[in-house]
Motif scaffolding. Structure first.
Motif, PDB file in Angstrom:
ATOM      1  N   ALA A  13       0.746  -1.220  -0.086  1.00 20.01           N
ATOM      2  CA  ALA A  13      -0.073   0.066  -0.175  1.00 20.01           C
ATOM      3  C   ALA A  13       0.859   1.228   0.130  1.00 20.01           C
ATOM      4  O   ALA A  13       0.345   2.298  -0.616  1.00 20.01           O
ATOM      5  N   LEU A  14       1.968   1.278   0.651  1.00 20.71           N
ATOM      6  CA  LEU A  14       2.827   2.568   0.536  1.00 20.71           C
ATOM      7  C   LEU A  14       3.343   2.743  -0.837  1.00 20.71           C
ATOM      8  O   LEU A  14       3.770   1.772  -1.357  1.00 20.71           O
ATOM      9  N   HIS A  15       3.264   4.045  -1.160  1.00 23.08           N
ATOM     10  CA  HIS A  15       3.808   4.394  -2.503  1.00 23.08           C
ATOM     11  C   HIS A  15       5.410   4.331  -2.368  1.00 23.08           C
ATOM     12  O   HIS A  15       5.840   4.583  -1.431  1.00 23.08           O
ATOM     13  N   TRP A  16       5.931   4.032  -3.795  1.00 21.10           N
ATOM     14  CA  TRP A  16       7.354   3.914  -3.806  1.00 21.10           C
ATOM     15  C   TRP A  16       8.142   5.300  -3.556  1.00 21.10           C
ATOM     16  O   TRP A  16       9.385   5.222  -2.913  1.00 21.10           O
ATOM     17  N   TYR A  17       7.516   6.323  -3.409  1.00 19.11           N
ATOM     18  CA  TYR A  17       8.524   7.642  -3.398  1.00 19.11           C
ATOM     19  C   TYR A  17       8.772   7.607  -1.969  1.00 19.11           C
ATOM     20  O   TYR A  17      10.022   7.841  -1.612  1.00 19.11           O
ATOM     21  N   PRO A  18       7.626   7.570  -0.946  1.00 17.00           N
ATOM     22  CA  PRO A  18       8.272   7.785   0.558  1.00 17.00           C
ATOM     23  C   PRO A  18       8.994   6.530   1.142  1.00 17.00           C
ATOM     24  O   PRO A  18       9.718   6.542   1.703  1.00 17.00           O
ATOM     25  N   LYS A  19       8.633   5.392   0.167  1.00 19.13           N
ATOM     26  CA  LYS A  19       9.521   4.137   0.682  1.00 19.13           C
ATOM     27  C   LYS A  19      10.840   4.445   0.216  1.00 19.13           C
ATOM     28  O   LYS A  19      11.987   3.797   0.835  1.00 19.13           O
ATOM     29  N   TYR A  20      11.413   4.884  -0.851  1.00 24.18           N
ATOM     30  CA  TYR A  20      12.789   4.791  -1.265  1.00 24.18           C
ATOM     31  C   TYR A  20      13.259   6.295  -1.360  1.00 24.18           C
ATOM     32  O   TYR A  20      14.366   6.388  -2.219  1.00 24.18           O
ATOM     33  N   PHE A  21      12.524   7.204  -0.848  1.00 27.26           N
ATOM     34  CA  PHE A  21      13.004   8.684  -0.883  1.00 27.26           C
ATOM     35  C   PHE A  21      14.495   8.771  -0.439  1.00 27.26           C
ATOM     36  O   PHE A  21      15.123   9.530  -1.106  1.00 27.26           O
ATOM     37  N   PRO A  22      14.669   8.357   0.647  1.00 29.21           N
ATOM     38  CA  PRO A  22      16.122   8.658   1.207  1.00 29.21           C
ATOM     39  C   PRO A  22      17.165   8.022  -0.030  1.00 29.21           C
ATOM     40  O   PRO A  22      18.281   8.632  -0.128  1.00 29.21           O
ATOM     41  N   TYR A  23      17.258   6.834  -0.420  1.00 31.96           N
ATOM     42  CA  TYR A  23      17.922   6.188  -1.308  1.00 31.96           C
ATOM     43  C   TYR A  23      17.951   6.996  -2.682  1.00 31.96           C
ATOM     44  O   TYR A  23      19.047   7.138  -3.392  1.00 31.96           O
ATOM     45  N   LEU A  24      16.964   7.727  -2.972  1.00 31.60           N
ATOM     46  CA  LEU A  24      17.074   8.524  -4.302  1.00 31.60           C
ATOM     47  C   LEU A  24      17.572   9.857  -3.961  1.00 31.60           C
ATOM     48  O   LEU A  24      18.539  10.277  -4.935  1.00 31.60           O
ATOM     49  N   VAL A  25      17.548  10.240  -3.107  1.00 31.99           N
ATOM     50  CA  VAL A  25      18.377  11.376  -2.497  1.00 31.99           C
ATOM     51  C   VAL A  25      19.926  11.176  -2.831  1.00 31.99           C
ATOM     52  O   VAL A  25      20.627  11.913  -3.355  1.00 31.99           O
ATOM     53  N   VAL A  26      20.347   9.973  -1.912  1.00 31.65           N
ATOM     54  CA  VAL A  26      21.539   9.760  -2.030  1.00 31.65           C
ATOM     55  C   VAL A  26      22.237   9.428  -3.558  1.00 31.65           C
ATOM     56  O   VAL A  26      23.348   9.980  -3.818  1.00 31.65           O
ATOM     57  N   ILE A  27      21.369   8.849  -4.413  1.00 33.31           N
ATOM     58  CA  ILE A  27      21.818   8.205  -5.689  1.00 33.31           C
ATOM     59  C   ILE A  27      21.933   9.746  -6.591  1.00 33.31           C
ATOM     60  O   ILE A  27      22.818   9.910  -7.342  1.00 33.31           O
ATOM     61  N   LEU A  35       8.487  17.338  -7.339  1.00 33.00           N
ATOM     62  CA  LEU A  35       7.504  18.131  -6.829  1.00 33.00           C
ATOM     63  C   LEU A  35       6.062  17.342  -7.426  1.00 33.00           C
ATOM     64  O   LEU A  35       5.076  17.577  -6.642  1.00 33.00           O
ATOM     65  N   ILE A  36       6.230  16.531  -8.319  1.00 31.51           N
ATOM     66  CA  ILE A  36       4.971  15.556  -8.646  1.00 31.51           C
ATOM     67  C   ILE A  36       4.629  14.530  -7.224  1.00 31.51           C
ATOM     68  O   ILE A  36       3.480  14.372  -7.103  1.00 31.51           O
ATOM     69  N   TYR A  37       5.795  13.983  -7.071  1.00 37.69           N
ATOM     70  CA  TYR A  37       5.630  12.825  -5.824  1.00 37.69           C
ATOM     71  C   TYR A  37       5.760  13.350  -4.543  1.00 37.69           C
ATOM     72  O   TYR A  37       5.726  12.395  -3.530  1.00 37.69           O
ATOM     73  N   VAL A  38       5.966  14.379  -4.092  1.00 35.01           N
ATOM     74  CA  VAL A  38       6.233  14.825  -2.939  1.00 35.01           C
ATOM     75  C   VAL A  38       4.802  14.737  -1.876  1.00 35.01           C
ATOM     76  O   VAL A  38       4.918  14.612  -0.933  1.00 35.01           O
ATOM     77  N   GLU A  39       3.712  14.993  -2.748  1.00 40.55           N
ATOM     78  CA  GLU A  39       2.346  14.945  -1.955  1.00 40.55           C
ATOM     79  C   GLU A  39       2.084  13.534  -1.803  1.00 40.55           C
ATOM     80  O   GLU A  39       1.248  13.147  -0.989  1.00 40.55           O
ATOM     81  N   LYS A  40       2.976  12.405  -2.043  1.00 37.20           N
ATOM     82  CA  LYS A  40       2.750  10.989  -1.976  1.00 37.20           C
ATOM     83  C   LYS A  40       3.154  10.661  -0.421  1.00 37.20           C
ATOM     84  O   LYS A  40       3.048   9.529  -0.023  1.00 37.20           O
ATOM     85  N   ILE A  41       3.946  11.417   0.177  1.00 34.62           N
ATOM     86  CA  ILE A  41       4.184  11.233   1.451  1.00 34.62           C
ATOM     87  C   ILE A  41       3.192  11.529   2.365  1.00 34.62           C
ATOM     88  O   ILE A  41       2.935  12.733   2.587  1.00 34.62           O
ATOM     89  N   SER A  42       2.359  10.627   2.938  1.00 37.00           N
ATOM     90  CA  SER A  42       1.215  10.927   3.781  1.00 37.00           C
ATOM     91  C   SER A  42       1.284  10.103   4.964  1.00 37.00           C
ATOM     92  O   SER A  42       1.606   9.090   5.150  1.00 37.00           O
ATOM     93  N   LEU A  72       8.647  13.494   9.201  1.00 30.46           N
ATOM     94  CA  LEU A  72       9.851  13.922   9.120  1.00 30.46           C
ATOM     95  C   LEU A  72      10.467  13.641   7.694  1.00 30.46           C
ATOM     96  O   LEU A  72      11.263  14.568   7.169  1.00 30.46           O
ATOM     97  N   PHE A  73       9.845  12.752   6.935  1.00 31.96           N
ATOM     98  CA  PHE A  73      10.394  12.461   5.438  1.00 31.96           C
ATOM     99  C   PHE A  73       9.831  13.702   4.590  1.00 31.96           C
ATOM    100  O   PHE A  73      10.370  14.225   3.564  1.00 31.96           O
ATOM    101  N   SER A  74       8.475  14.474   5.016  1.00 33.25           N
ATOM    102  CA  SER A  74       8.187  15.452   4.230  1.00 33.25           C
ATOM    103  C   SER A  74       8.955  16.643   4.406  1.00 33.25           C
ATOM    104  O   SER A  74       8.994  17.446   3.540  1.00 33.25           O
TER     105      SER A  74
END
Length: 792
Positions: free
Chosen positions: A110-124, A270-277, A304-306
């Motif tokens: 159920a959890l969207h991929w963006y909040p799930k992998y957000f930190p890893y994306l930032v590092v990459i 900007l598109i996927y930041v709203e997926k952090i709920s 915190l992720f938002s």
């Protein structure tokens, strides 16, 4: 394990690259570090504490008119709970393992991929930014240039010569400014003051302002050599780097890549930041295991992720602004050209050249870091600075003591200093006040300094393939002082003009070729100013006697023309040299003795060496040259001597060596004034007995002929001191040789002699050192004769 030396090498190299990082690249580095910290912090939370907590819904999924948590999502989740309230809930009859299973399953499903992998994306993404930023430092086509440039730049910046050169220039500028200011002040005061009537005008000297010399450490020999090597490295690097623009192109590509990456990252964030709920609805088919199919979950780190995502997007925006500014800087300014105009004005080194392409681009980047680097680097682009360094190294190497060891007396008895193949003229030369003659050979681009005026005894100057410039003040100094000058160059057009203004000059020796278009007319600068010129020597390829020779016809005493085999025509201008005493026409292609020579009534010596003379029938006309005492006709093709040689009664020296003579005329014995006769290297088979009439003959050279015997009359020449008979076909030497009491030099080597006459002992002036003969023949002399010859 990585050795400590590798870390040391890395720490030493990395700061050098910072010189090529402008402020926006440095800011971008800090931004990437901040973004990396966000990513690492998020990854740490993700790994250690990130989880989702779910509760089952009391309605079955089929009966739900709304998705799970819909009402909660509409109402929102208060950030702060007002207090604790006792509430009643439904009993779900689920154990802990079932809740853990549901939490993990809903986290994955159920959890969207963006909040799930957000930190890893930032590092990459941050790592990609870092690679894009430093890629041009490691690219094979650019890394070598950058490393070489930063290495040279660091050495130029730290070189003691850089500090010395800039300090000297600033000291000169301060001194010049102070002098101009003082002069201007005095002039203003003199202009406003009124002189009383009857008072004399007095020139007011400007006040002397004492300025402290710049505190510059003297360079030792090692530092001077290092600076010299730096000049060579900079020259080679400039030639290599100015040919291409790969650095400029690579930097543009890198910046464009970063801009594209920025827009891509910014858009999808900007598109996927709203997926952090914080609240997440989960519907999974687990009714057979738990009795429920719909769950309402909360993401514990969503808040915190938002916030981290907001900070990350902010940093990305600032990073993108720096990239856009970089593009503006790249395309708005002409970065392929770099002018040192400001540096030239500040340092006074007006010869610093402008640079292009990658060289210019790197200097533009350095200016963004610190303009002082390019200023200090420019010192090694200046030829003036390089010449100063060469001068300093020369002064270190050639001390006054070392130069004094090279002082020698030349042929004219003057104390001469000879310097050959030096990169310049040491200033220490002008500390030797006793120098009377200065000889410079193969020393290029010489400019005499004002200290030349210290050589108050200088009378002779030789410049052999050493072009020299002379300031006007020194021309005045040498004008009446210099007596002899020798110039040797490729073409006579290179002779400095100041030479023809030395009115005190007595001897002028020039060697060089006329250009092909001027060889036939033989133009030379006017010699009218040389009022005291007595000797003129010209070695060239002139087709005729230079017209300027007639400018000094009234006082020229010796003229030497060496034409290196080129034929010399139109010699009628020689008639104007009425006071000429010595004339040399060497290798001028002459086939006959020029008739113009017979008009020179004051002529005493004539040298026609190395021409094409076959006949000398004109020798009779030499009787008009009543003062002629020396005649050199050697190195020609003369086959015979005419009988009217007898007319040359006053002739004292006759050189006929290296010709094709097979006999000498008996009339030669009537040249009663002859002191020297040289007929070596001919084909003589015999000698006329009339040579015995030469009672004044002192030197007779007959070597390298085919003589088989000597006439007894030859030994009547009682004044004979030198007799050269080597390399002939003599089988015996007449005992009459003992009558030559004045004989001191006798050469007999290379003959067929069987023994020497013991009458040699009667030659009182003949010693062993003066007798050139085979050792066996010498040992055959009586012991008393040998003892007499060996006496001191």
């Amino acid at each position: 394990m990585i050795p400590v030396a590798e870390f040391k090498h890395f720490s030493e190299q990395q700061p050098a690259f910072k010189l090529l990082k402008p402020w926006w690249d440095v800011l971008a580095e800090y931004l990437t570090v901040a973004m990396l910290m966000i990513g690492v912090f998020g990854c740490t939370l993700q790994v250690t504490q990130d989880k989702i907590i779910c509760l089952p819904s009391h309605e079955l999924w089929e009966n739900l008119s709304e998705t799970p948590c819909q009402q909660l999502l509409l109402q929102g989740v208060p950030e702060q709970m007002g207090g604790l309230h006792e509430v009643s809930g439904l009993k779900n009859n689920l154990d802990l393992q079932q809740y853990s299973f549901i939490n993990q399953l809903c986290y994955e499903k159920a959890l969207h991929w963006y909040p799930k992998y957000f930190p890893y994306l930032v590092v990459i993404h941050t790592l990609i930014f870092m690679v894009c930023t430093s890629f041009w430092f490691k690219f094979p086509g650019t890394s070598s240039k950058i490393e070489h440039f930063t290495s040279i730049l660091g050495k130029c910046f730290d070189s003691p010569w850089t500090t010395r050169a800039l300090s000297e220039v600033s000291g000169e500028n301060r001194k010049g400014h102070t002098t101009r200011q003082a002069t201007t002040t005095v002039a203003a005061e003199a202009g406003t003051g009124k002189a009383g009537e009857g008072e004399k005008e007095v020139l007011i000297e400007p006040e002397k302002v004492v300025t402290e010399p710049p505190a510059v450490t003297l360079l030792d020999k090692k530092e001077g050599e290092q600076a010299k090597a730096l000049f060579e490295k900079v020259k080679k690097f400039r030639i290599h780097v100015e040919e291409g623009d790969i650095l400029y192109t690579m930097y543009i590509r890198q910046t464009v890549l970063k801009v594209c990456k920025f827009f891509a990252i910014l858009v999808y964030n900007l598109i996927y930041v709203e997926k952090i709920s914080f609240v997440v609805a989960c519907t999974v088919e687990t009714s057979r295991f738990t009795g429920y199919a719909s769950f309402c979950c909360n993401h514990t780190k969503a808040y915190l992720f938002s916030k981290l995502a907001f900070c990350y997007i902010s940093f990305v925006c600032v990073y993108g602004i720096t990239c856009l500014y970089t593009l503006y800087w790249l395309f708005h300014r002409p970065l392929k050209e770099y002018s040192f105009h400001s540096v030239r004005e500040e340092t006074g080194m007006n010869d610093i050249p402008d640079v292009k392409n990658d060289f210019a681009f790197m200097l533009h980047l350095i200016d963004q870091y610190d303009p002082l680097y390019s200023k200090r680097f420019a010192v090694f682009l200046s030829e003036v600075s390089e010449s100063r360094l060469k001068q300093l190294n020369l002064n270190h190497e050639w001390t006054p003591e070392k130069l004094r060891q090279k002082l020698q007396r030349n042929a004219k008895g003057r104390l001469e200093l000879a310097l050959c193949m030096l990169p310049g003229l040491p200033d220490t030369v002008f500390e030797l006040r006793e120098v009377e003659a200065l000889r410079l050979e193969a020393i290029c681009d010489t400019t005499f300094p004002p200290s030349l005026s210290q050589l108050v005894h200088l009378q002779e100057l030789s410049l052999l393939h050493s072009p020299a410039r002379l300031p006007f003040s020194l021309q005045i100094f040498l004008r009446d002082r210099l007596k002899v000058i020798r110039i040797k160059c490729e073409e006579l057009r290179e002779v400095p003009l100041w030479v023809f203004g030395l009115r005190g000059l007595e001897e002028l020796h020039l060697e060089g070729l006329f250009p092909p278009e001027l060889a036939q007319v033989a133009t030379l600068e006017s010699l009218r100013e040389l009022k005291q010129l007595k000797v003129l020597s010209l070695r060239s390829n002139a087709g005729k006697v230079p017209a300027s020779v007639t400018d000094v016809a009234s006082h020229l005493q010796r003229l030497s023309l060496h034409n290196d085999g080129s034929r010399l025509l139109a010699l009628n201008s020689l008639k104007k040299l009425t006071v000429l005493r010595e004339l040399e026409l060497v290798a001028c292609g002459l086939e006959r003795i020029p008739h113009a020579i017979f008009s020179l009534g004051a002529l005493q010596e004539l040298d026609l060496k190395d021409n094409h003379l076959r006949s000398i029938e004109e020798i009779l006309s030499f009787q008009h040259c009543r003062k002629l005492v020396t005649l050199r006709l050697w190195h020609n093709q003369i086959a015979y001597v005419p009988e009217h040689v007898r007319k040359l009664r006053v002739l004292e020296q006759l050189y006929l060596s290296h010709n094709k003579l097979e006999a000498l005329p008996p009339q030669l014995g009537m040249c009663s004034g002859l002191h020297l006769l040289d007929v070596t290297h001919n084909g003589l088979h015999s000698l006329p007995p009339e040579l015995g009439l030469l009672q004044n003959l002192q030197h007779l050279a007959l070597s390298y002929n085919a003589l088989e015997a000597l006439p007894d009359e030859l030994f009547f020449c009682c004044k004979l001191r030198t007799l050269l008979l080597g390399h002939n076909h003599l089988s015996q030497l007449s005992p009459l040789v003992g009558t030559l009491r004045a004989l001191s030099h006798l050469e007999l080597k290379g003959n067929s002699l069987e023994a020497l006459p013991e009458e040699l002992g009667n030659c009182r002036g003949l010693k062993k050192v003066g007798l050139l003969v085979e050792d066996t023949l010498y040992e055959g002399l009586p012991a008393e004769v040998r003892e007499k010859m060996e006496e001191e």
